[in-house]
Write an enzyme that holds these catalytic residues in place. Structure first.
Site, mmCIF file in Angstrom:
data_model
loop_
_atom_site.group_PDB
_atom_site.id
_atom_site.type_symbol
_atom_site.label_atom_id
_atom_site.label_comp_id
_atom_site.label_asym_id
_atom_site.label_seq_id
_atom_site.Cartn_x
_atom_site.Cartn_y
_atom_site.Cartn_z
ATOM 1 N N ARG A 74 0.849 -1.204 0.000
ATOM 2 C CA ARG A 74 0.000 0.000 0.000
ATOM 3 C C ARG A 74 0.879 1.246 0.000
ATOM 4 N NH1 ARG A 74 -3.964 -0.720 4.825
ATOM 5 N NH2 ARG A 74 -5.306 -2.046 3.573
ATOM 6 N N ARG A 144 -2.378 5.836 10.138
ATOM 7 C CA ARG A 144 -2.374 5.448 8.712
ATOM 8 C C ARG A 144 -2.384 6.664 7.783
ATOM 9 N NH1 ARG A 144 -4.400 0.108 8.170
ATOM 10 N NH2 ARG A 144 -3.697 -1.093 9.955
ATOM 11 N N LYS A 206 -4.479 -0.059 15.011
ATOM 12 C CA LYS A 206 -4.434 0.914 13.904
ATOM 13 C C LYS A 206 -5.111 2.218 14.324
ATOM 14 C CE LYS A 206 -6.706 -1.675 10.885
ATOM 15 N NZ LYS A 206 -7.674 -2.207 9.902
ATOM 16 N N LYS A 208 -6.614 6.052 12.613
ATOM 17 C CA LYS A 208 -6.945 6.696 11.333
ATOM 18 C C LYS A 208 -7.305 8.164 11.527
ATOM 19 C CE LYS A 208 -8.363 2.408 9.229
ATOM 20 N NZ LYS A 208 -9.436 1.609 8.625
ATOM 21 N N CYS A 426 -15.627 -3.226 -0.787
ATOM 22 C CA CYS A 426 -14.239 -3.481 -0.377
ATOM 23 C C CYS A 426 -13.626 -4.484 -1.352
ATOM 24 C CB CYS A 426 -14.194 -4.015 1.053
ATOM 25 S SG CYS A 426 -14.807 -5.697 1.180
ATOM 26 N N CYS A 432 -8.195 -10.952 -0.176
ATOM 27 C CA CYS A 432 -8.319 -10.679 1.261
ATOM 28 C C CYS A 432 -8.466 -11.977 2.052
ATOM 29 C CB CYS A 432 -9.520 -9.777 1.535
ATOM 30 S SG CYS A 432 -9.651 -9.439 3.293
ATOM 31 N N CYS A 471 -16.890 -8.753 5.002
ATOM 32 C CA CYS A 471 -16.896 -9.304 6.358
ATOM 33 C C CYS A 471 -17.136 -8.158 7.323
ATOM 34 C CB CYS A 471 -15.571 -10.021 6.654
ATOM 35 S SG CYS A 471 -14.226 -8.932 7.143
ATOM 36 N N CYS A 475 -14.482 -2.739 5.802
ATOM 37 C CA CYS A 475 -13.631 -1.860 4.992
ATOM 38 C C CYS A 475 -14.425 -1.072 3.955
ATOM 39 C CB CYS A 475 -12.561 -2.678 4.276
ATOM 40 S SG CYS A 475 -11.557 -3.648 5.401
HETATM 41 FE FE1 SRM Z 1 -9.573 -2.592 5.808
HETATM 42 C C1 SRM Z 1 -8.123 -5.284 7.219
HETATM 43 C C2 SRM Z 1 -8.682 -3.635 2.742
HETATM 44 C C3 SRM Z 1 -10.364 0.446 4.566
HETATM 45 C C4 SRM Z 1 -11.345 -1.921 8.663
HETATM 46 N N1 SRM Z 1 -8.531 -4.172 5.124
HETATM 47 C C5 SRM Z 1 -7.976 -5.163 5.877
HETATM 48 C C6 SRM Z 1 -7.096 -6.074 5.008
HETATM 49 C C7 SRM Z 1 -5.703 -5.533 5.046
HETATM 50 C C8 SRM Z 1 -7.149 -7.580 5.374
HETATM 51 C C9 SRM Z 1 -6.105 -8.100 6.331
HETATM 52 O O1 SRM Z 1 -5.973 -7.581 7.471
HETATM 53 O O2 SRM Z 1 -5.421 -9.040 5.959
HETATM 54 C C10 SRM Z 1 -7.772 -5.846 3.630
HETATM 55 C C11 SRM Z 1 -6.894 -6.097 2.406
HETATM 56 C C12 SRM Z 1 -7.714 -6.623 1.261
HETATM 57 C C13 SRM Z 1 -6.973 -6.667 -0.020
HETATM 58 O O3 SRM Z 1 -6.711 -7.776 -0.522
HETATM 59 O O4 SRM Z 1 -6.647 -5.608 -0.567
HETATM 60 C C14 SRM Z 1 -8.348 -4.463 3.808
HETATM 61 N N2 SRM Z 1 -9.419 -1.733 4.026
HETATM 62 C C15 SRM Z 1 -9.114 -2.345 2.849
HETATM 63 C C16 SRM Z 1 -9.309 -1.418 1.674
HETATM 64 C C17 SRM Z 1 -8.346 -1.665 0.527
HETATM 65 C C18 SRM Z 1 -10.760 -1.503 1.210
HETATM 66 C C19 SRM Z 1 -11.070 -0.859 -0.115
HETATM 67 O O5 SRM Z 1 -11.730 -1.552 -0.884
HETATM 68 O O6 SRM Z 1 -10.707 0.279 -0.381
HETATM 69 C C20 SRM Z 1 -9.148 -0.073 2.403
HETATM 70 C C21 SRM Z 1 -7.706 0.335 2.506
HETATM 71 C C22 SRM Z 1 -7.593 1.709 3.071
HETATM 72 C C23 SRM Z 1 -6.185 2.220 3.104
HETATM 73 O O7 SRM Z 1 -5.725 2.739 2.091
HETATM 74 O O8 SRM Z 1 -5.561 2.140 4.178
HETATM 75 C C24 SRM Z 1 -9.667 -0.439 3.786
HETATM 76 N N3 SRM Z 1 -10.609 -0.996 6.513
HETATM 77 C C25 SRM Z 1 -10.930 0.113 5.786
HETATM 78 C C26 SRM Z 1 -11.958 0.850 6.452
HETATM 79 C C27 SRM Z 1 -12.626 2.100 5.917
HETATM 80 C C28 SRM Z 1 -11.916 3.351 6.329
HETATM 81 O O9 SRM Z 1 -10.920 3.312 7.052
HETATM 82 O O10 SRM Z 1 -12.378 4.406 5.926
HETATM 83 C C29 SRM Z 1 -12.259 0.169 7.632
HETATM 84 C C30 SRM Z 1 -13.367 0.524 8.642
HETATM 85 C C31 SRM Z 1 -13.037 1.710 9.471
HETATM 86 C C32 SRM Z 1 -12.378 1.294 10.746
HETATM 87 O O11 SRM Z 1 -11.169 1.121 10.763
HETATM 88 O O12 SRM Z 1 -13.124 1.113 11.740
HETATM 89 C C33 SRM Z 1 -11.386 -0.984 7.661
HETATM 90 N N4 SRM Z 1 -9.665 -3.426 7.647
HETATM 91 C C34 SRM Z 1 -10.495 -3.030 8.667
HETATM 92 C C35 SRM Z 1 -10.343 -3.953 9.769
HETATM 93 C C36 SRM Z 1 -11.068 -3.884 11.141
HETATM 94 C C37 SRM Z 1 -10.364 -2.994 12.112
HETATM 95 C C38 SRM Z 1 -10.938 -3.038 13.492
HETATM 96 O O13 SRM Z 1 -11.159 -1.971 14.060
HETATM 97 O O14 SRM Z 1 -11.184 -4.125 14.011
HETATM 98 C C39 SRM Z 1 -9.423 -4.939 9.350
HETATM 99 C C40 SRM Z 1 -8.925 -6.159 10.153
HETATM 100 C C41 SRM Z 1 -7.975 -5.809 11.246
HETATM 101 O O15 SRM Z 1 -7.447 -4.713 11.326
HETATM 102 O O16 SRM Z 1 -7.744 -6.709 12.064
HETATM 103 C C42 SRM Z 1 -9.025 -4.584 8.015
HETATM 104 FE FE1 SF4 Z 2 -11.358 -8.044 3.572
HETATM 105 FE FE2 SF4 Z 2 -13.364 -7.887 5.274
HETATM 106 FE FE3 SF4 Z 2 -11.939 -5.727 4.683
HETATM 107 FE FE4 SF4 Z 2 -13.541 -6.699 2.858
HETATM 108 S S1 SF4 Z 2 -14.205 -5.913 4.854
HETATM 109 S S2 SF4 Z 2 -11.396 -6.088 2.513
HETATM 110 S S3 SF4 Z 2 -13.438 -8.866 3.241
HETATM 111 S S4 SF4 Z 2 -11.194 -7.481 5.755
#
Ligand code: SRM
Ligand code: SF4
Length: 562
Positions: A74, A144, A206, A208, A426, A432, A471, A475
């Site tokens: 990223r 981030r 994390k 944000k 997402c 993922c 899930c 995201c």
């Molecule tokens: Fe996310 C984990 C993709 C925005 C909450 N997210 C992941 C991972 C890295 C899976 C992993 O941990 O192995 C995903 C990678 C998938 C892939 O193959 O690319 C992933 N998240 C994404 C992206 C690419 C979604 C998208 O389609 O754009 C976004 C990347 C943003 C960036 O540039 O950094 C992305 N993730 C978000 C958001 C939305 C936001 O931030 O505006 C959230 C919800 C907001 C929040 O944080 O509450 C989000 N991602 C998570 C979580 C749950 C965090 C938690 O509080 O428990 C995980 C899992 C974790 O961290 O354990 C996660």
């Molecule tokens: Fe992966 Fe779940 Fe985030 Fe979608 S919402 S990118 S399935 S961790």
């Protein structure tokens, strides 16, 4: 807190020698394509996740082969701004050295390269360095990529807000030299070897941050731990309203986890910005839960200690007092697709990129199209939090050429419906590892069906904020959608309704673990009712609340599961 009760991530962070671990040794281990032990987690702090293609995982197991390990990398881009020269460099790497040949714009204004083999990891970091970029702190328990409203029209305020987003991002970066040592062959970035802000064990989870310019809420501020809401006067930035403790993730079966809107702390003048950012981060660093990662984010810290106590501690650490919140109002979150003229006599073209995936397909070579535009464009590109891209700062004389290139490569498609533009998914399958159901890959088909329903109800140009997330990590920000699907299993989702267009209301669970076909049928009847019974200009989410179809979530800490 006794040490044995801390989560294992705390051990690995504190033993990592400021994020070095044994990543260097793993890089030369040819026996596996992956990273071992703690390094699997530590590479995240360097902006990478180890992944494998889930579509072919079982086939490889049958062949007794290890999964095809690659990393997703990223790129950090505060406010989503990237120059054409940087774009061209990344585009070339993506074409030659990634498994899918694609570039993915994320909803946090970053870029993702999926499927980078171990042998290509160091070269890509070195390329980024040559381009003036890096992937630092785009993952892991750190602050981030910092978001900033991508609207380039009010150029002066935007420029100032962007400058702050960049400063905040730089200020909160890890200070360790590990990134340079591991990936840039020890090239020295002169920084002290102490994490003065993040702490040598980094943050509990994390973190944000977003800078947002009302009335646009394109960054979805309620998804962020820390928000700076721009307050301007006569086109100049005066200061920020500060909101803390937003976040959207939850875990099935664990009601101690829930999405939460950010709480208001107060207004600050510009000169307090970095001190307040640092104080919020350090308070969360010291007060956040390091035993249970599910409850480790700022939103849970604030609910545990109370907003007033958190605010008082931030004031103490920053050496200032918050002023009363200044009035602000959000009106929407979508991007204005197409051309707009800015107040700087420049033109800006927002291109709709389905789920942010830049990949060449038959008749739509959009990745090549962006590369062709990068070749001639003199302004910059801005990635939006809706996974789109803006060709920004185009002088009038270049407008025609850029427009025709965009059309030639399928980057402008006048037939894209309003509903498609308001929808997001997402990444989910196949990359993922946490995905439970499809998201990005099913979104286009779902929109086809929603479009047909809207047409049948004679409201083809209407739309609602619709989001699919694979899930409950959320995201795709379904927890701030008017209608959100949260993946449960193959073709099965929880259906949430009742959010609003401005992104200030969390939707509520309406149907649990339903098959996609049943969900579409249910939406069909809700949309038909909306078409006939809505008040003038009433949004879909508001309609579902007014009609008692769903109760609003008023305070998710207490009433999300009731
Ligand atoms: Fe996310 C984990 C993709 C925005 C909450 N997210 C992941 C991972 C890295 C899976 C992993 O941990 O192995 C995903 C990678 C998938 C892939 O193959 O690319 C992933 N998240 C994404 C992206 C690419 C979604 C998208 O389609 O754009 C976004 C990347 C943003 C960036 O540039 O950094 C992305 N993730 C978000 C958001 C939305 C936001 O931030 O505006 C959230 C919800 C907001 C929040 O944080 O509450 C989000 N991602 C998570 C979580 C749950 C965090 C938690 O509080 O428990 C995980 C899992 C974790 O961290 O354990 C996660
Ligand atoms: Fe992966 Fe779940 Fe985030 Fe979608 S919402 S990118 S399935 S961790």
């Amino acid at each position: 807190m006794s040490n044995d009760k801390l989560s294992d991530n705390e051990r690995l962070k504190s033993e990592s020698e400021l994020l070095r671990g044994t990543i260097k040794e793993d890089l030369t281990n040819d026996l596996t394509g992956g990273f071992l032990g703690d390094n699997f987690q530590l590479i995240r702090f360097h902006g990478m996740y180890q992944q494998d293609d889930r579509d072919i995982r079982s086939e490889r197991t049958v062949q007794m082969l290890e999964p095809l390990h690659t990393v997703m990398l990223r790129v950090r881009l505060p406010g989503g701004i990237i120059t054409p020269m940087q774009w061209a460099g990344i585009d070339e790497f993506a074409s030659e050295h990634t498994q899918y040949g694609s570039i993915r714009i994320t909803n946090r204004q970053a870029l993702q390269l999926h499927g980078v083999l171990k042998k290509n990891i160091k070269p890509v970091h070195q390329l980024l360095h040559r381009l003036g970029l890096d992937s630092r702190a785009t993952a892991g328990d750190v602050n981030r990529n910092v978001l900033c409203t991508s609207n380039p029209v009010e150029s002066e305020i935007h420029q100032q807000a962007y400058d702050w987003a960049k400063k905040i991002s730089e200020h909160l970066l890890p200070k360790t030299n590990a990134y340079a040592e591991v990936w840039l062959d020890g090239e020295k970035v002169k920084q002290p070897e102490e994490e003065t802000i993040l702490g040598n064990s980094y943050l509990p989870r994390k973190f944000k941050t977003a800078v947002v310019i009302p009335p646009q809420n394109d960054v979805d501020l309620h998804a962020n731990d820390l928000n700076f809401v721009a307050v301007g006067d006569k086109g100049r930035l005066q200061g920020f309203n500060v909101l803390v403790g937003g976040g959207l993730a939850m875990t099935y079966g664990d009601k101690s986890t829930y999405p939460r809107l950010a709480s208001e702390l107060g207004f600050i003048p510009l000169e307090s910005t970095l001190a307040v950012a640092e104080a919020v981060v350090s308070t969360q660093r010291d007060w956040g839960n390091r035993k249970n990662r599910r409850n480790a984010k700022t939103k849970y810290t604030i609910d545990r200690v109370g907003v007033d106590a958190f605010k008082a501690e931030v004031e103490l650490r920053a050496g200032m007092t918050f002023q009363e919140i200044k009035t602000y109002r959000f009106t929407g979150r979508g991007d204005r697709i197409g051309w707009v003229s800015g107040n700087d006599n420049k033109y800006h073209l927002t291109l709709f990129i389905p789920s942010g995936r830049l990949i060449d397909s038959l008749g739509k070579p959009i990745k090549s199209g962006l590369a062709a535009i990068a070749n001639i464009h003199k302004g910059d590109f801005r990635l939006t939090p809706n996974q789109n891209i803006i060709v920004a700062g185009v002088p009038e004389k270049d407008q025609q050429l850029i427009d025709s290139l965009a059309r030639q490569y399928g980057l402008i498609d006048d037939s894209v419906s309003s509903q498609r533009k308001q929808s997001m998914a997402c990444v989910s399958y196949p990359t993922c590892p946490l995905a439970m159901a499809e998201a990005e890959r099913v979104l286009p088909g779902i929109i086809d069906r929603l479009d047909a329903i809207l047409v049948r109800n004679q409201i083809p140009t209407e739309s609602f904020i619709f989001r699919v997330t694979g899930c409950p990590n959320g995201c795709g920000r379904a927890m701030l959608a008017e209608v959100g699907l949260v993946g449960r299993a193959l073709d099965r989702y929880d259906l949430y309704v009742g959010g609003n267009k401005e992104g200030t209301r969390i939707p509520r669970l309406y149907k649990e673990n339903w098959h996609l076909n049943d969900i579409i049928s249910e939406l069909d009847s809700l949309i038909s009712s909306w078409a006939v019974n809505r008040n003038d200009n009433e949004d879909f989410g508001d309609f579902t609340i007014r009609n008692g179809i769903i109760r609003p979530v008023l305070n998710s800490t207490d009433d999300f599961y009731i």
